[in-house]
Scaffold this motif. Sequence first.
Motif, PDB file in Angstrom:
ATOM      1  N   SER A  87      -7.660   4.499   6.090  1.00  0.00           N
ATOM      2  CA  SER A  87      -6.518   5.379   5.796  1.00  0.00           C
ATOM      3  C   SER A  87      -6.713   6.108   4.469  1.00  0.00           C
ATOM      4  CB  SER A  87      -5.221   4.563   5.763  1.00  0.00           C
ATOM      5  OG  SER A  87      -4.970   3.952   7.001  1.00  0.00           O
ATOM      6  N   TRP A  88      -7.073   5.370   3.430  1.00  0.00           N
ATOM      7  CA  TRP A  88      -7.311   5.970   2.119  1.00  0.00           C
ATOM      8  C   TRP A  88      -8.478   6.953   2.173  1.00  0.00           C
ATOM      9  CZ3 TRP A  88      -4.915   5.534  -2.708  1.00  0.00           C
ATOM     10  CH2 TRP A  88      -3.845   4.643  -2.767  1.00  0.00           C
ATOM     11  N   SER A  89      -9.580   6.527   2.778  1.00  0.00           N
ATOM     12  CA  SER A  89     -10.784   7.367   2.819  1.00  0.00           C
ATOM     13  C   SER A  89     -10.545   8.637   3.620  1.00  0.00           C
ATOM     14  CB  SER A  89     -11.958   6.582   3.430  1.00  0.00           C
ATOM     15  OG  SER A  89     -12.215   5.404   2.703  1.00  0.00           O
ATOM     16  N   SER A 148      -0.495  12.644   3.095  1.00  0.00           N
ATOM     17  CA  SER A 148      -1.187  12.297   4.339  1.00  0.00           C
ATOM     18  C   SER A 148      -1.362  10.790   4.463  1.00  0.00           C
ATOM     19  CB  SER A 148      -2.564  12.986   4.376  1.00  0.00           C
ATOM     20  OG  SER A 148      -2.433  14.387   4.299  1.00  0.00           O
ATOM     21  N   LEU A 149      -1.671  10.151   3.341  1.00  0.00           N
ATOM     22  CA  LEU A 149      -1.826   8.690   3.333  1.00  0.00           C
ATOM     23  C   LEU A 149      -0.519   8.007   3.731  1.00  0.00           C
ATOM     24  CD1 LEU A 149      -3.397   6.098   2.664  1.00  0.00           C
ATOM     25  CD2 LEU A 149      -2.702   6.402   0.270  1.00  0.00           C
ATOM     26  N   GLU A 150       0.596   8.496   3.213  1.00  0.00           N
ATOM     27  CA  GLU A 150       1.901   7.910   3.561  1.00  0.00           C
ATOM     28  C   GLU A 150       2.169   8.008   5.061  1.00  0.00           C
ATOM     29  OE1 GLU A 150       5.313   7.933   1.479  1.00  0.00           O
ATOM     30  OE2 GLU A 150       4.414   7.804  -0.504  1.00  0.00           O
ATOM     31  N   SER A 183       0.997   4.324  -2.782  1.00  0.00           N
ATOM     32  CA  SER A 183       1.006   5.736  -2.402  1.00  0.00           C
ATOM     33  C   SER A 183       2.218   6.452  -2.969  1.00  0.00           C
ATOM     34  CB  SER A 183       0.981   5.854  -0.870  1.00  0.00           C
ATOM     35  OG  SER A 183       1.013   7.198  -0.469  1.00  0.00           O
ATOM     36  N   LEU A 213       0.005   5.415   6.808  1.00  0.00           N
ATOM     37  CA  LEU A 213       0.500   4.059   6.553  1.00  0.00           C
ATOM     38  C   LEU A 213       1.779   3.775   7.336  1.00  0.00           C
ATOM     39  CD1 LEU A 213      -0.116   3.709   2.696  1.00  0.00           C
ATOM     40  CD2 LEU A 213      -1.338   2.524   4.531  1.00  0.00           C
ATOM     41  N   ALA A 223      -3.085  14.691  -0.318  1.00  0.00           N
ATOM     42  CA  ALA A 223      -3.798  13.461   0.034  1.00  0.00           C
ATOM     43  C   ALA A 223      -2.853  12.266   0.108  1.00  0.00           C
ATOM     44  CB  ALA A 223      -4.918  13.200  -0.979  1.00  0.00           C
ATOM     45  N   THR A 224      -1.988  12.115  -0.893  1.00  0.00           N
ATOM     46  CA  THR A 224      -1.059  10.978  -0.885  1.00  0.00           C
ATOM     47  C   THR A 224       0.009  11.139   0.193  1.00  0.00           C
ATOM     48  OG1 THR A 224       0.167  12.071  -2.685  1.00  0.00           O
ATOM     49  CG2 THR A 224      -1.377  10.331  -3.302  1.00  0.00           C
ATOM     50  N   GLN A 233       0.829  -1.201   0.000  1.00  0.00           N
ATOM     51  CA  GLN A 233       0.000   0.000   0.000  1.00  0.00           C
ATOM     52  C   GLN A 233       0.868   1.258   0.000  1.00  0.00           C
ATOM     53  OE1 GLN A 233      -3.482   0.101  -0.180  1.00  0.00           O
ATOM     54  NE2 GLN A 233      -3.141  -2.062  -0.642  1.00  0.00           N
ATOM     55  N   SER A 240      -7.718  10.161   4.367  1.00  0.00           N
ATOM     56  CA  SER A 240      -6.750  11.057   3.718  1.00  0.00           C
ATOM     57  C   SER A 240      -7.396  11.860   2.595  1.00  0.00           C
ATOM     58  CB  SER A 240      -5.576  10.249   3.170  1.00  0.00           C
ATOM     59  OG  SER A 240      -4.923   9.546   4.193  1.00  0.00           O
TER      60      SER A 240
END
Length: 316
Positions: free
Chosen positions: A148-150, A109-111, A69, A114, A106-107, A65, A152
């Motif tokens: 996490s995806w949602s 924040s996702l990192e 990202s 994760l 967004a990506t 994942q 972010s």
Amino acid sequence: MDEKNVTVITVIFLLGFHIPSSITLLVFFLFLIFYFVTICGNLLIITLVSYSKDLHSPMYFLLSQLSVSDILLTTDVVPTMLHTVLENSTTVSVSECITQFYFFAATGSLELILLTVMSYDRYVAICKPLHYTMLMNHQFCWITVIISWSLSFLAVLIYTLTISTLQFCGPNIIDHFFCDLDPILQLSCSDTTIVQLEAMSLSVMFAVIPFFIIIVSYVYIVVTIFEIPSFTGRQKVFSTCSSHLTVVSIFYGTIVCVYLIPSRGQSWDITKFLSLLYTVFTPLLNPIIYSLRNKELKQVAGKISNSCLNLNVKNN
């Protein structure tokens, strides 16, 4: 400010890097190679994790994942950067600039989320090994990744929509290689107080809180490692989280330098260099770090390579 005298801008010029024309092509192909290696390296990890049953564990699932990202983050930034390098500048509309910032934020924040979940995974594996199967089960991993995806993309979307309501009246020049928050806000002639408050809230949610969770996790991990009697045992346990710790240090270190340390008096050249570290080099280094430090990944890659070689030999 009198709204009648305001000239609303619709086009933004990204200046990129101030590179001498004599080395423009060299820098362009260098970044192009970095981008190619980044995509291939992260796709390789995704493929290995999907292909091998030996890698169907929470740690490698979360790693795949992170690779997705990384691909999204670098693809959002690097193509525009390559164009600015080749042409010395590039032109984007205000909406395109805000859209680029949305996917970047967004990506990013996702990192951060994760990496936090991966630190929890290492904490459970080292500090609570008997409960690992129960705590880090398949269902928990999928739920965590979906949240996490949602979280972010939805949280940053609300924030980006607020930015889109601002009025931009120039100057329409951004001395950067992509559309980051501060350069965008500097073009606005509207009150940016709400945007800055939202930015602070998101920083706390996606950077500060996850950072403290990671710190606490590694404090427990270090304490547990030092309780292991043998040096070989301590070294073996530490090796299972050394890759993650290296990636966290690089990613958080550059983000702290760019966003949390006061930037007054800091030149844009320094800011651009630090931004390169987490938009270009970190996605490039992640698969390299995990591949070099992880025996299981190297073993699976070796098996696939041998299978391909044996298949070619049989066909010939």
